[in-house]
Design a protein around this motif. Structure first.
Motif, short mmCIF file in Angstrom:
data_model
loop_
_atom_site.label_atom_id
_atom_site.label_comp_id
_atom_site.label_asym_id
_atom_site.label_seq_id
_atom_site.Cartn_x
_atom_site.Cartn_y
_atom_site.Cartn_z
N ASN A 167 0.82 -1.21 0.00
CA ASN A 167 0.00 0.00 0.00
C ASN A 167 0.85 1.26 0.00
N LEU A 168 1.88 1.27 0.82
CA LEU A 168 2.77 2.43 0.87
C LEU A 168 3.39 2.72 -0.49
N GLN A 215 2.40 1.91 -3.35
CA GLN A 215 1.43 2.20 -4.41
C GLN A 215 0.74 3.54 -4.21
N ASP A 216 0.72 4.02 -2.93
CA ASP A 216 -0.04 5.23 -2.66
C ASP A 216 0.73 6.32 -1.91
N GLY A 217 1.64 5.94 -1.02
CA GLY A 217 2.26 6.93 -0.15
C GLY A 217 3.73 7.20 -0.40
N LEU A 218 4.37 6.34 -1.16
CA LEU A 218 5.78 6.53 -1.50
C LEU A 218 5.96 6.00 -2.92
N VAL A 219 5.46 6.78 -3.84
CA VAL A 219 5.43 6.35 -5.23
C VAL A 219 6.57 7.03 -5.99
N SER A 237 10.02 2.57 -6.56
CA SER A 237 8.94 1.88 -5.85
C SER A 237 8.72 0.44 -6.33
N GLN A 293 9.24 -2.76 -3.96
CA GLN A 293 8.12 -3.68 -3.74
C GLN A 293 8.54 -5.12 -4.05
#
Length: 99
Positions: free
Chosen positions: A39-40, A42-46, A51, A55
């Motif tokens: 989630n991070l 994909q949304d908060g550290l893109v 990324s 991942q």
């Protein structure tokens, strides 16, 4: 001279504790952490290049760690096997002694 003591109850309690830690605590926590990282990233550290690599790297790490943690259950099996083998040997020896 060494003293051998086998407590079937202690062996079983520890084996169950190990299995429970794996199935009820550690593996679910690792899965939850994997979701948080996904989630991070994909949304908060893109970051376009970084990324996806982070991942993939974390997913590989998490997979390896989960496999290692699952191997904890092998110890519970070993403890039970030793206990069973010693108890069987004791019964065999006792059965071979004339009354």
């Amino acid at each position: 001279m060494p003293k051998n003591v086998i407590s079937d109850e202690d062996v079983e309690a520890t084996a169950k504790q190990l299995e429970s830690a794996v199935s009820d605590t550690i593996v679910p926590q690792l899965s939850s952490l994997q979701s948080a990282v996904d989630n991070l990233l994909q949304d908060g550290l893109v970051l376009t290049a970084t990324s996806p690599k982070m991942q993939a790297s974390y997913a590989n790490f998490n997979k390896s760690l989960t496999e290692a943690v699952n191997n904890i259950t092998q110890f519970s099996k070993q403890f039970r096997d030793v206990c069973k083998a010693v108890n069987n040997l004791d019964s065999q020896i006792a059965g071979g002694i004339p009354t």
